[in-house]
Design an enzyme around this catalytic site. Sequence first.
Site, short mmCIF file in Angstrom:
data_model
loop_
_atom_site.label_atom_id
_atom_site.label_comp_id
_atom_site.label_asym_id
_atom_site.label_seq_id
_atom_site.Cartn_x
_atom_site.Cartn_y
_atom_site.Cartn_z
N HIS A 54 0.81 -1.22 0.00
CA HIS A 54 0.00 0.00 0.00
C HIS A 54 0.84 1.26 0.00
O HIS A 54 1.95 1.30 0.54
CB HIS A 54 -0.94 -0.01 1.22
CG HIS A 54 -2.11 -0.94 1.02
ND1 HIS A 54 -3.08 -0.70 0.07
CD2 HIS A 54 -2.44 -2.11 1.61
CE1 HIS A 54 -3.97 -1.69 0.11
NE2 HIS A 54 -3.60 -2.56 1.03
N CYS A 449 0.15 -28.71 -17.97
CA CYS A 449 1.44 -28.82 -17.29
C CYS A 449 1.43 -29.67 -16.02
O CYS A 449 2.49 -30.01 -15.50
CB CYS A 449 1.97 -27.43 -16.95
SG CYS A 449 0.88 -26.52 -15.86
#
Length: 493
Positions: A54, A449
């Site tokens: 932030h 994958c």
Amino acid sequence: MGDERVRDVVIIGGGAVGATLARALSRFHLDVALLEWQAEVAFGVSKANSGIVHSAMHASPDTLKGRLEYPGNLGWRQLHDELGFGLNNVGEVLVALDDEQLVRIEQIRQQGIRKGIPGTQAWTAERTLHAQPNLTREVKGAVWAPTACVFNPYEAVMLVADVARRNGVTIAEEQRVVGIDPPDVEDPDTPLTVRTETDVWRGRFVINAAGLFADDIAEFAGVRDFEILPRKGEEYLLDKRLAGIVSSIIFPCPSPVSKGTLVNPTVDGTIMVGPTAQTVDDKFDPSTTEEGAAQVFTNARKLVPTISERDIIAEFAGLRPVSDTEDFVVGPTERRGFINAAGIQSPGLTGAPALADLLVDILANEGLELEEKADWEPTAPHPVRFNQLDTEDQQELARRDPRYAHLICRCEIITEAEVRDAMDRGAHTLDGLKFRTRVGMGRCQGGFCTWGCMQLLAEHQGIPIPEVTKRGAGTWIVCDRDDHPVTTARTGG
Ligand SMILES: Cc1cc2nc3c(=O)[nH]c(=O)nc-3n(C[C@H](O)[C@H](O)[C@H](O)COP(=O)(O)OP(=O)(O)OC[C@H]3O[C@@H](n4cnc5c(N)ncnc54)[C@H](O)[C@@H]3O)c2cc1C
């Protein structure tokens, strides 16, 4: 895994707080162990959040969370330089949609200035729309805060824990703490004894950084004087097709209880919208809901009107570990040696590196001797991001090491070499690989994958493929009807 020896510090919880503390302590000649319930560190709240460092304007400096926010922001930037996890300096645009909100966002900017945050600006509607042309035409003005970043919190926490491990900290996973022995009334200086489901650990100091379960841990120590009230936040990830729809973190003017619904670019090129903020009872409920989605998209469209549910590629919910004090609960307790780092709600991720420094100071005040190591190594080789290199560099890497020529994840362009590097740094589950490398996070969500990753994980750990798990015991991919891995079932083991 635990043993009879008395550690200087036992940390309970391997999230952002526990990992940054472990790294901070690893610079001193100390015997430190970090105990994590889950199969890998960063599998708690620190993996399911907005991933924002932030700007540090929002939280009041009258609170501990507000005071730790900006030093934490600087701490993550330094860790990014040292460790190379994904972090983009995208800045924040805090938007006002009416005159009342214009007054409120200017108050927030002034609070930021008082907290020492550099570079904030008050923008006109025209300036705001020039910077972010896809915002609503209703915008009345905005505050620009260049200090906000987006990052991959799980990758960051995992790399931070890896540095702690490289510098001698014992990272013990699948160690769920289930009790702390009562104090010895004859000798109050006796070390604390921490019991997990399988082991016993002893520490002169025990740090309670157990996130959502910190109140239970305090109860084990006989000093429960706060409650954790989980506050759920639902988040929605949108297709990369929308990349660029916003180039900074778009904040609405906040309400007294929530920062509101954000629209932000992620490090990986997707767009994230969320979170909700709802107090719930169940600490194990990560579900998203129709109501949550409706709320998020209604609010997001007030800022960016073209945002649509049709572009959702993934969704998740995280639970903020909010204490009933509404602030962080940090410090020594009546139980000698037992120290809380609890109630770490937002902006807890941002504040974590600064909280780690504060905890080191608290430990020193409580009598822990801190002698710096001459050979402490704060950095580690940065992980290669093959998909971010230009073609020439990719070709050069592949020539030098053919494992870079072998793609494991086609959606995200992740190579065998990157997967092996992640395993060398501690990944031993499919989620551990996913959060370190992004393998399986693309459009096919692991359809292609997963098998390749299972083969590599099995080979690396010397186990049969069916014993590979998604995120620890009980989450096998190949299992029989009783949810046991098929090899174990067959051998009757
Ligand atoms: C939706 C959402 C969005 C958010 N967005 C942001 C943001 O953008 N920026 C920001 O700064 N903050 C944000 N936050 C807050 C931030 O995620 C938390 O403040 C922070 O991750 C808390 O870290 P932690 O280490 O205290 O907790 P955790 O990461 O939960 O770590 C605690 C660890 O303790 C372990 N544990 C628990 N019980 C035991 C036990 N009995 N034995 C052993 N181990 C145990 C857990 O498995 C867990 O890994 C958000 C939170 C949510 C939910």
